[in-house]
Write a protein that holds these residues in place. Structure first.
Motif, mmCIF file in Angstrom:
data_model
loop_
_atom_site.group_PDB
_atom_site.id
_atom_site.type_symbol
_atom_site.label_atom_id
_atom_site.label_comp_id
_atom_site.label_asym_id
_atom_site.label_seq_id
_atom_site.Cartn_x
_atom_site.Cartn_y
_atom_site.Cartn_z
ATOM 1 N N PHE A 183 0.901 -1.377 -0.145
ATOM 2 C CA PHE A 183 0.337 0.642 0.067
ATOM 3 C C PHE A 183 1.082 0.926 0.240
ATOM 4 O O PHE A 183 0.360 2.762 0.119
ATOM 5 N N ALA A 184 1.891 1.316 -0.091
ATOM 6 C CA ALA A 184 3.228 2.306 0.350
ATOM 7 C C ALA A 184 4.260 2.423 -0.914
ATOM 8 O O ALA A 184 4.912 2.789 -0.619
ATOM 9 N N ALA A 185 3.870 1.536 -1.581
ATOM 10 C CA ALA A 185 5.225 1.653 -2.606
ATOM 11 C C ALA A 185 5.029 2.544 -3.508
ATOM 12 O O ALA A 185 4.497 3.510 -3.871
ATOM 13 N N ASP A 191 -4.759 0.865 -7.582
ATOM 14 C CA ASP A 191 -6.030 0.510 -6.929
ATOM 15 C C ASP A 191 -6.912 -0.855 -7.250
ATOM 16 O O ASP A 191 -7.094 -1.737 -5.969
ATOM 17 N N ILE A 192 -6.729 -0.823 -8.063
ATOM 18 C CA ILE A 192 -7.329 -1.960 -8.721
ATOM 19 C C ILE A 192 -7.001 -3.579 -8.813
ATOM 20 O O ILE A 192 -7.579 -4.072 -8.757
ATOM 21 N N ILE A 200 -12.065 -5.445 -1.688
ATOM 22 C CA ILE A 200 -12.222 -4.114 -0.902
ATOM 23 C C ILE A 200 -12.486 -3.353 -1.340
ATOM 24 O O ILE A 200 -12.320 -2.929 -2.867
ATOM 25 N N GLY A 201 -13.160 -2.423 -0.939
ATOM 26 C CA GLY A 201 -13.413 -1.497 -2.253
ATOM 27 C C GLY A 201 -12.640 -0.044 -2.912
ATOM 28 O O GLY A 201 -11.286 -0.299 -1.496
ATOM 29 N N THR A 202 -12.447 0.358 -3.991
ATOM 30 C CA THR A 202 -10.804 1.483 -4.141
ATOM 31 C C THR A 202 -11.011 2.807 -2.894
ATOM 32 O O THR A 202 -10.104 2.953 -2.721
#
Length: 216
Positions: A183-185, A191-192, A200-202
């Motif tokens: 999540f922090a690359a 996001d998809i 989970i949702g975007t």
């Protein structure tokens, strides 16, 4: 049953080096991070420039500050801190945990890890490639092993601080924190991709990314 001693811990550490980085071809090869030569590891500093400081580090003597987001702090003693470790296939870390502190799920792609609890009690575990969780509560004097490359964690569920020494059969084991990696690359993982992988949702993906983004 008697608790393992520090001597046992270091004996296991020495034995673990047999399955780690490639064997050295000279007595010492102190890392020269300023060398223009790029190799798998570090080029050797000229022998005439080697001093005792290249083999010495005091950073593990005192507890680290655990007022972090996760309530833990890892202090590494690897080749970046001790240049004399270059080609020796071994390194260490100290991990300090506040009450409730977590060393979050992560992997070491280049090393097996063995931990020795200095103080307190930790809930530890790793996950096999068959998706089986191997977990145990360990306390002062106990030893636990995390196999190379497998996702693992440590959690202090006690109401007092805890600390552990970790040893690795690599001069530079590397660390990939699972959450931060995904999540922090930089550049960011689309996001998809994360939305579909975690179901989970975007909007949730963006929220997690904002919380894990490096502080500027």
């Amino acid at each position: 049953m008697a608790k393992p001693s520090l001597l046992t811990f270091f004996s296991l550490l020495v034995a673990s080096t047999l399955a780690a980085d490639p064997d050295m071809l000279q007595d010492i090869c102190v890392a020269d991070p300023n060398s223009a030569v790029k190799v798998n590891g570090f080029a050797c500093k000229p022998a005439a420039e080697v001093t005792e400081a290249d083999f010495f580090f005091q950073g593990l003597a005192k507890p680290g500050a655990t007022n972090t987001t996760m309530g833990s702090l890892v202090t590494a003693a690897n080749v970046e801190k001790i240049p004399g470790l270059n080609t020796l296939g071994v390194s260490m870390s100290r991990v300090d945990y506040a009450p409730g502190g977590l060393n979050p799920p992560h992997t070491h792609p280049r090393a097996t890890e063995i931990v020795f609890v200095l103080d307190g009690t930790l809930d530890v575990g790793f996950i096999t490639t068959a998706n089986k969780l191997i977990t145990k509560t360990i306390t002062k004097g106990d030893v636990f092993v995390f196999p190379r490359g497998l996702v693992h964690f440590q959690k202090n569920n006690g109401d007092v601080p805890a600390a552990a020494l970790a040893a690795f059969n690599s001069q530079f084991p590397g660390t990939q924190s699972i959450a931060a990696t995904l999540f922090a690359a930089t550049p960011p993982v689309p996001d998809i991709v994360l939305s579909k992988a975690f179901q989970i949702g975007t909007r949730d993906v963006k929220k997690i990314k904002s919380r894990l983004a490096p502080k500027k």
